[in-house]
Design a protein around this motif. Structure first.
Motif, PDB file in Angstrom:
ATOM      1  N   ARG A 115      -8.569   3.034  -3.604  1.00 53.15           N
ATOM      2  CA  ARG A 115      -9.057   1.656  -3.631  1.00 53.15           C
ATOM      3  C   ARG A 115      -7.950   0.639  -3.376  1.00 53.15           C
ATOM      4  NH1 ARG A 115     -12.190   0.857  -8.876  1.00 53.15           N
ATOM      5  NH2 ARG A 115     -13.514   2.382  -7.837  1.00 53.15           N
ATOM      6  N   ARG A 116      -8.291  -0.381  -2.602  1.00 55.51           N
ATOM      7  CA  ARG A 116      -7.377  -1.487  -2.329  1.00 55.51           C
ATOM      8  C   ARG A 116      -7.740  -2.647  -3.253  1.00 55.51           C
ATOM      9  NH1 ARG A 116      -5.721  -1.550   3.894  1.00 55.51           N
ATOM     10  NH2 ARG A 116      -5.526   0.695   4.208  1.00 55.51           N
ATOM     11  N   LEU A 117      -6.759  -3.126  -3.997  1.00 59.55           N
ATOM     12  CA  LEU A 117      -7.005  -4.147  -5.010  1.00 59.55           C
ATOM     13  C   LEU A 117      -6.457  -5.503  -4.593  1.00 59.55           C
ATOM     14  CD1 LEU A 117      -5.865  -2.157  -8.184  1.00 59.55           C
ATOM     15  CD2 LEU A 117      -8.175  -2.312  -7.244  1.00 59.55           C
ATOM     16  N   THR A 118      -7.146  -6.560  -5.024  1.00 57.95           N
ATOM     17  CA  THR A 118      -6.571  -7.898  -4.920  1.00 57.95           C
ATOM     18  C   THR A 118      -5.538  -8.046  -6.034  1.00 57.95           C
ATOM     19  OG1 THR A 118      -8.189  -8.863  -6.442  1.00 57.95           O
ATOM     20  CG2 THR A 118      -8.777  -8.813  -4.089  1.00 57.95           C
TER      21      THR A 118
ATOM     22  N   PHE B  54       0.831  -1.198   0.000  1.00 56.76           N
ATOM     23  CA  PHE B  54       0.000   0.000   0.000  1.00 56.76           C
ATOM     24  C   PHE B  54       0.868   1.252   0.000  1.00 56.76           C
ATOM     25  CE2 PHE B  54      -3.139  -2.900   2.251  1.00 56.76           C
ATOM     26  CZ  PHE B  54      -3.913  -3.088   1.108  1.00 56.76           C
ATOM     27  N   GLY B  55       0.337   2.334  -0.547  1.00 56.50           N
ATOM     28  CA  GLY B  55       1.041   3.611  -0.526  1.00 56.50           C
ATOM     29  C   GLY B  55       2.428   3.490  -1.102  1.00 56.50           C
ATOM     30  N   GLY B  56       3.423   3.886  -0.286  1.00 56.81           N
ATOM     31  CA  GLY B  56       4.808   3.843  -0.721  1.00 56.81           C
ATOM     32  C   GLY B  56       5.286   2.454  -1.105  1.00 56.81           C
ATOM     33  N   GLY B  57       4.664   1.423  -0.559  1.00 54.46           N
ATOM     34  CA  GLY B  57       5.031   0.056  -0.931  1.00 54.46           C
ATOM     35  C   GLY B  57       4.711  -0.225  -2.388  1.00 54.46           C
ATOM     36  N   LEU B  58       3.528   0.222  -2.844  1.00 55.96           N
ATOM     37  CA  LEU B  58       3.182   0.058  -4.249  1.00 55.96           C
ATOM     38  C   LEU B  58       4.019   0.998  -5.114  1.00 55.96           C
ATOM     39  CD1 LEU B  58       1.590  -1.169  -6.526  1.00 55.96           C
ATOM     40  CD2 LEU B  58      -0.282   0.419  -6.033  1.00 55.96           C
ATOM     41  N   GLU B  59       4.278   2.210  -4.620  1.00 55.94           N
ATOM     42  CA  GLU B  59       5.116   3.139  -5.384  1.00 55.94           C
ATOM     43  C   GLU B  59       6.502   2.542  -5.623  1.00 55.94           C
ATOM     44  OE1 GLU B  59       3.856   7.632  -4.585  1.00 55.94           O
ATOM     45  OE2 GLU B  59       4.192   6.545  -2.712  1.00 55.94           O
TER      46      GLU B  59
ATOM     47  N   ILE C 187      -3.417  12.900   2.250  1.00 53.80           N
ATOM     48  CA  ILE C 187      -2.246  13.259   1.446  1.00 53.80           C
ATOM     49  C   ILE C 187      -2.446  12.720   0.027  1.00 53.80           C
ATOM     50  CG2 ILE C 187      -0.577  13.466   3.326  1.00 53.80           C
ATOM     51  CD1 ILE C 187       0.216  10.546   2.852  1.00 53.80           C
ATOM     52  N   ILE C 188      -1.413  12.778  -0.807  1.00 55.17           N
ATOM     53  CA  ILE C 188      -1.448  12.149  -2.120  1.00 55.17           C
ATOM     54  C   ILE C 188      -0.215  11.264  -2.259  1.00 55.17           C
ATOM     55  CG2 ILE C 188      -2.673  14.106  -3.160  1.00 55.17           C
ATOM     56  CD1 ILE C 188       0.024  14.819  -4.584  1.00 55.17           C
ATOM     57  N   PRO C 189      -0.203  10.346  -3.226  1.00 55.11           N
ATOM     58  CA  PRO C 189       1.019   9.596  -3.465  1.00 55.11           C
ATOM     59  C   PRO C 189       2.152  10.578  -3.747  1.00 55.11           C
ATOM     60  CG  PRO C 189      -0.811   8.633  -4.689  1.00 55.11           C
ATOM     61  CD  PRO C 189      -1.300   9.944  -4.149  1.00 55.11           C
ATOM     62  N   GLY C 190       3.194  10.517  -2.936  1.00 55.41           N
ATOM     63  CA  GLY C 190       4.253  11.515  -3.034  1.00 55.41           C
ATOM     64  C   GLY C 190       5.615  10.951  -3.364  1.00 55.41           C
ATOM     65  N   ALA C 191       5.661   9.680  -3.759  1.00 52.59           N
ATOM     66  CA  ALA C 191       6.944   9.054  -4.101  1.00 52.59           C
ATOM     67  C   ALA C 191       6.874   8.464  -5.505  1.00 52.59           C
ATOM     68  CB  ALA C 191       7.310   7.982  -3.079  1.00 52.59           C
TER      69      ALA C 191
ATOM     70  N   LEU D 166      -2.803   2.611  -4.032  1.00 54.46           N
ATOM     71  CA  LEU D 166      -2.298   3.924  -3.616  1.00 54.46           C
ATOM     72  C   LEU D 166      -3.386   4.542  -2.755  1.00 54.46           C
ATOM     73  CD1 LEU D 166      -0.585   5.142  -6.923  1.00 54.46           C
ATOM     74  CD2 LEU D 166       0.466   4.115  -4.902  1.00 54.46           C
ATOM     75  N   THR D 167      -3.237   4.408  -1.457  1.00 48.01           N
ATOM     76  CA  THR D 167      -4.317   4.704  -0.498  1.00 48.01           C
ATOM     77  C   THR D 167      -4.166   6.078   0.166  1.00 48.01           C
ATOM     78  OG1 THR D 167      -3.004   3.540   1.175  1.00 48.01           O
ATOM     79  CG2 THR D 167      -4.669   2.254   0.007  1.00 48.01           C
ATOM     80  N   GLU D 168      -3.270   6.917  -0.362  1.00 47.72           N
ATOM     81  CA  GLU D 168      -2.902   8.141   0.348  1.00 47.72           C
ATOM     82  C   GLU D 168      -4.039   9.145   0.512  1.00 47.72           C
ATOM     83  OE1 GLU D 168       1.066   6.643  -1.296  1.00 47.72           O
ATOM     84  OE2 GLU D 168      -1.035   6.634  -1.910  1.00 47.72           O
ATOM     85  N   THR D 169      -4.950   9.249  -0.472  1.00 49.41           N
ATOM     86  CA  THR D 169      -6.012  10.257  -0.352  1.00 49.41           C
ATOM     87  C   THR D 169      -6.935   9.962   0.829  1.00 49.41           C
ATOM     88  OG1 THR D 169      -7.414   9.108  -1.968  1.00 49.41           O
ATOM     89  CG2 THR D 169      -5.983  10.885  -2.804  1.00 49.41           C
ATOM     90  N   ALA D 170      -6.979   8.710   1.272  1.00 53.54           N
ATOM     91  CA  ALA D 170      -7.765   8.360   2.460  1.00 53.54           C
ATOM     92  C   ALA D 170      -7.077   8.831   3.736  1.00 53.54           C
ATOM     93  CB  ALA D 170      -7.990   6.851   2.517  1.00 53.54           C
TER      94      ALA D 170
END
Length: 259
Positions: free
Chosen positions: A165-168, A108-113, A138-142, A131-135
């Motif tokens: 959104r969190r995806l499988t 999630f977040g930086g992990g997906l980035e 913040i926004i994805p920043g990396a 990319l869950t940052e807006t929740a």
């Protein structure tokens, strides 16, 4: 001081493993420094032809920034850490060697980035990502707002970033976010199979192909073709090119030396 990054090299393939399973392999400041030190060593080691990055355990590839650590930071420290995370993602993308992300769990977040900064992504069928940052306000920043649209298209990327959104793994595959899905117990094996398939090719060709693709994707087709031509020309006088032609004529596997 605990070591949060393990590097194992075998037959030209380096496996970089995040070793903070108890913290979902979240990116603490120390871990970020260890990652960058490992990547610098890998970049300069021409015996390493392909890199695999994965997380320890089956629960998490990387949960992104270490938010528990960040709670104790002032604004200046937070900004510095955010910049370090961005630098680390760029470091993965800038590695000379092709990089395969073996996504063994949540990203999630930086992990997906981080996975998006790699060249190819293989995921366990139990992995979840987004990319869950807006929740989180913040926004994805990396790199997420830039790399995801380039990978899957602007409309799809906007939808995923806006909804947090969190995806499988299956959903991520359908979006085009990952290239392969496999059973958890076969993830590293499949990543290594792909790595060895890549590693048997000329290492200087891999470096120039990666450069041409990555730089060409940032510009128009005409400039991209010029970048490709320059990358090609750098291989014309190499020993590996001559070896490739000889091996083809002699109907034998080439013995590339990266020269």
């Amino acid at each position: 001081m605990p070591n949060f990054v393990k590097v194992e090299v075998q037959d030209g393939v380096a496996v970089v493993t995040f070793m903070r399973a108890e913290a979902a392999n979240a990116l603490s400041v120390q871990m970020l420094h260890e990652i960058n030190e490992a990547l610098e060593a890998i970049h300069d080691d021409r015996s390493i032809r392909v890199v695999i990055v994965t997380g320890d355990g089956e629960k998490a590839f990387c949960a992104g920034a270490d938010l528990k650590e960040r709670k104790g930071m002032n604004e200046g420290e937070t900004r510095k850490t955010i910049a370090l995370i961005g630098k680390t993602m760029n470091h993965f993308e800038a590695l000379a060697q092709p990089v395969i992300a073996a996504i063994n769990g949540v990203a999630f977040g930086g992990g997906l980035e981080l996975a998006l900064a790699c060249d190819i992504r293989i995921a366990s069928n139990t992995a979840k990502m987004g990319l869950t940052e807006t929740a989180l306000g913040i926004i994805p920043g990396a790199g997420g707002t830039q790399r995801l649209p380039r990978l899957i298209g602007i409309g799809k990327a906007k939808e995923l970033i806006y909804t947090a959104r969190r995806l499988t793994a299956e959903e991520a595959y359908q979006y085009g976010m990952i290239e392969h899905i496999t059973q958890p117990e076969k993830l590293l094996e499949q990543a290594k199979e792909l790595a060895y398939e890549i590693a048997k090719n000329a290492p200087l060709s891999l470096i120039q192909a990666k450069t041409a693709i990555n730089q060409g994707m940032q510009t128009d087709i005409s400039t991209g073709l010029q970048i490709e031509s320059l990358a090609y020309s750098r291989l014309l006088q190499t020993e590996d090119r001559i070896e490739g032609l000889k091996a083809f004529q002699e109907k034998r596997p080439p013995a590339y030396r990266g020269k």
